[in-house]
Structures are given as C-alpha cells and as structure tokens.
Scaffold this motif. Structure first.
Motif, mmCIF file in Angstrom:
data_model
loop_
_atom_site.group_PDB
_atom_site.id
_atom_site.type_symbol
_atom_site.label_atom_id
_atom_site.label_comp_id
_atom_site.label_asym_id
_atom_site.label_seq_id
_atom_site.Cartn_x
_atom_site.Cartn_y
_atom_site.Cartn_z
ATOM 1 N N LEU A 33 2.064 12.785 3.875
ATOM 2 C CA LEU A 33 2.117 11.593 4.716
ATOM 3 C C LEU A 33 2.355 11.957 6.171
ATOM 4 C CD1 LEU A 33 4.426 9.360 2.469
ATOM 5 C CD2 LEU A 33 1.974 9.805 2.266
ATOM 6 N N ASP B 67 1.323 13.197 -2.196
ATOM 7 C CA ASP B 67 0.596 12.844 -0.974
ATOM 8 C C ASP B 67 1.289 13.426 0.252
ATOM 9 O OD1 ASP B 67 -1.501 11.271 -2.043
ATOM 10 O OD2 ASP B 67 -0.088 9.629 -2.377
ATOM 11 N N THR C 216 -3.170 13.205 3.511
ATOM 12 C CA THR C 216 -3.803 12.372 2.477
ATOM 13 C C THR C 216 -3.578 10.891 2.757
ATOM 14 O OG1 THR C 216 -1.813 12.612 1.101
ATOM 15 C CG2 THR C 216 -3.641 14.132 0.696
ATOM 16 N N ALA C 217 -2.534 10.575 3.534
ATOM 17 C CA ALA C 217 -2.270 9.186 3.924
ATOM 18 C C ALA C 217 -1.669 9.187 5.323
ATOM 19 C CB ALA C 217 -1.327 8.499 2.956
ATOM 20 N N LEU D 295 1.642 5.069 -2.957
ATOM 21 C CA LEU D 295 1.486 6.481 -2.622
ATOM 22 C C LEU D 295 2.281 7.344 -3.596
ATOM 23 C CD1 LEU D 295 1.839 6.238 1.270
ATOM 24 C CD2 LEU D 295 -0.272 6.451 -0.058
ATOM 25 N N ARG E 133 0.822 -1.204 0.000
ATOM 26 C CA ARG E 133 0.000 0.000 0.000
ATOM 27 C C ARG E 133 0.862 1.263 0.000
ATOM 28 N NH1 ARG E 133 -4.593 -0.044 4.386
ATOM 29 N NH2 ARG E 133 -5.142 1.785 3.133
ATOM 30 N N ALA F 137 -8.631 10.602 4.831
ATOM 31 C CA ALA F 137 -7.286 10.157 4.473
ATOM 32 C C ALA F 137 -7.250 8.648 4.252
ATOM 33 C CB ALA F 137 -6.300 10.542 5.575
ATOM 34 N N GLU F 138 -6.254 8.203 3.492
ATOM 35 C CA GLU F 138 -6.018 6.765 3.373
ATOM 36 C C GLU F 138 -5.289 6.311 4.633
ATOM 37 O OE1 GLU F 138 -3.857 3.373 0.583
ATOM 38 O OE2 GLU F 138 -3.747 5.499 0.018
#
Length: 331
Positions: free
Chosen positions: A230, A228, A275-276, A224, A220, A294-295
C-alpha cells in the motif's frame, strides 16, 4: 468524539521535518472541519494533551493558538479551549453584512411585506438584501480544482425546483478574479475565511460546508489483503490525519508507504511496485499515469449530511423569500 478517541487520532512525527505544533494544528483542523468535533466541544487542557502525546507544553499551546487564529477554536481564561468554526472576519465594512444580520433582515422583510410596506423604504440593510434577492438564486461553489465540479454537482442535485445548477469555481481562479453576478457562495470551511474576506464588500451570502471521507473509500480499503503493498499519497501536513483515520476504521491494515503528493520523482519510483494506492484527488492524474496496474483508491470527500442539510435549508429559505418578493412587486 471523546478525549480518549481524540488522543488515538492525533499523531506527531518528530522525523517528518514539519514542526510538531504544525502537525498537531493541521490534524485538529481536519477533525473539526469534517465535523468529528462539533462547535462548543472542549479540547483537552494544554498540559494534559502534551503529556498524552509526549510533547512539550509549548507545542500544544502553539497548536491551539494556531487554531484560534484560523477560527477553529477559542480560548478563554478559566474555561479552556473550545471548538468553533471560522467566522466572518473583522474586515472593515463587513459589520453591515453577516449571516446573523441577514436572518434579521429576512424576518424584517417578511414582516414589512405582510404589513403592506413598500420594500423601497425598508432601509439600507434591506435594500442590500433586496438587490441580492432580485438577481434570483445564483450560486457558486468555490473549491480546489480536483473536486470542485463534484461538490457543485452534489449540491445541485438537491436544490429546489427552478433553481439553476450551482457553478463550480476553482479557488485559484477565484483568488485572481473573485466572482461577480452571484448571490450565494458555498465553500469548505478550510477556505471560508479567505472567501468571506474576498467578498466582504459584496452583497453575497457565504455558506460554509463541512466534509467527510466517502463511505465507499473505507469499503474498498477493507477488501485489501495483508500481502498488498500500500502507498498513501497526500500532503505531508495531512498525512497523520489520513493514517490515523484509516487505521482507526481498519486496525489490521498493512503498513502504508507514504509519498508526498508534490514529489514527482518519489511518486514515479514508488508507484510501479504498489498493488494499491490511496491518494488525494489532486494527485489523480499523475497516479493514473504512474501506476496503471495498481488498484487506485481516491480519498474522496463528500459533504457531511448535517452540513449539507443546513446549506440547502438556507438556499430554500432564500428561494422562497425571493418568490414572495417577486409576487409582492407584481401586485
């Protein structure tokens, strides 16, 4: 893992507020506990590692001393410091029950049964072993609340037919009340010494389990993009370990903002803009509330296959021995 690879994994941050030797010891404990450094591997000499990391010799020496105290290493004059795993502590009364002696008792019991000798006369050690085996296999996994159910389920799926599911036990509950009516307790090596000391007077076999980050986590992360934003959420003491491991697998990953998993205010401020989010299992509930868009990538650990095989092999051997004992009692 070679010395050069180890150097790349180890990082210290003088501005983190955490003593450098604690940072170094924690990272080494994580690397050993996850099986990346096997027992018997020699760690770099104190002066060599100090020079490579640009830290004081005493910083490395303190880290190595801390590893020795927690059972992850041993230092011998003229030999150096080698990796170990936490062994049974020298608790008074514990000498009568450890894994090596359990194996000897198993061999003796099988020989006695083959010779037609009644188990009742086998002696105190065998009597203690018999008391455990007569209960059947009653297994508990002791771990942190966020992941204990998952580990117990993973182990249960591969148990021999006829053995009941492994019971999950939160380590905080274990610290308060211990555990009764069990024959085996499995725990990650981070907690193994504490678990063994707590159960020193009980005829319970304690089995250590090492773990590693689930491969799906890296799959995963690989997807990204550079745009993104993080955020990494973890305990400060394990920050460098996670960052080094992730960057080793994915050198091109964007810079990650770090937020301690116990700082609720900082979490609430950082997460809405992420976003992640890469987070530990313990932080899952708060992350889900604070970063709904967010992821979310949970830094989930799974048992290492080698360690899992060893634990299951022990359980199967004890199960077979228990069946033979019951058959001998009935005839």
């Amino acid at each position: 893992m070679t010395g050069v690879e180890l150097d790349r994994r180890l990082r210290v941050d003088p501005d983190s507020g955490i003593p450098l030797w604690v940072q170094l010891r924690t990272q080494l404990e994580y690397i050993i506990a996850t099986g990346e450094l096997a027992p018997g591997v020699r760690l770099p000499a104190v002066r060599v590692l100090a020079q490579r990391l640009s830290v004081a010799v005493d910083t490395v020496r303190q880290a190595y001393d801390g590893l020795a105290q927690s059972g992850f290493a041993e230092t011998r004059h003229g030999v150096g410091t080698r990796v170990t795993l936490p062994a049974r502590s020298a608790t008074p009364g514990n000498d009568s029950w450890d894994l090596r002696q359990s194996a000897k008792v198993d061999t003796a019991l099988l020989g006695l049964l083959a010779d037609g000798v009644t188990p009742a006369i086998a002696g105190r050690a065998v009597q203690q072993r018999l008391a455990m085996l007569r209960l059947g296999l009653r297994v508990s996994f002791v771990g942190v609340r966020a992941s204990v159910e998952r580990y117990a389920a993973t182990l249960s799926e591969r148990l021999p037919d006829g053995v009941g599911a492994i019971k999950a036990l939160d380590i905080e509950e274990f610290r308060r009340a211990g555990v009764d009516d069990v024959t085996h307790v499995i725990s990650l090596v981070f907690h193994i010494r504490e678990v063994e000391e707590r159960l020193a007077e009980q005829p319970v076999r304690v089995l250590p389990l090492t773990s590693e980050l689930d491969a799906e986590v890296f799959d995963r992360i690989r997807r990204l993009g550079a745009a993104d934003r993080l955020v990494l959420i973890a305990r400060p003491a394990t920050r460098q370990s996670y960052e080094a491991l992730i960057q080793e697998r994915h050198p091109g990953i964007s810079a990650m903002e770090f937020v301690p998993d116990d700082d609720d205010d900082s979490l609430r401020a950082a997460l809405p803009h992420a976003t992640a989010v890469l987070h530990t299992s313990a932080a899952t509930p708060l992350v889900r509330r604070a970063a709904p868009r967010a992821e979310l990538i949970e830094l989930r650990h799974a048992p290492s296959e080698r360690s899992l095989t060893q634990v299951l092999s022990t359980l199967r051997a004890d199960w077979d021995l228990m069946i033979r004992l019951q058959q001998s009692t009935l005839t």
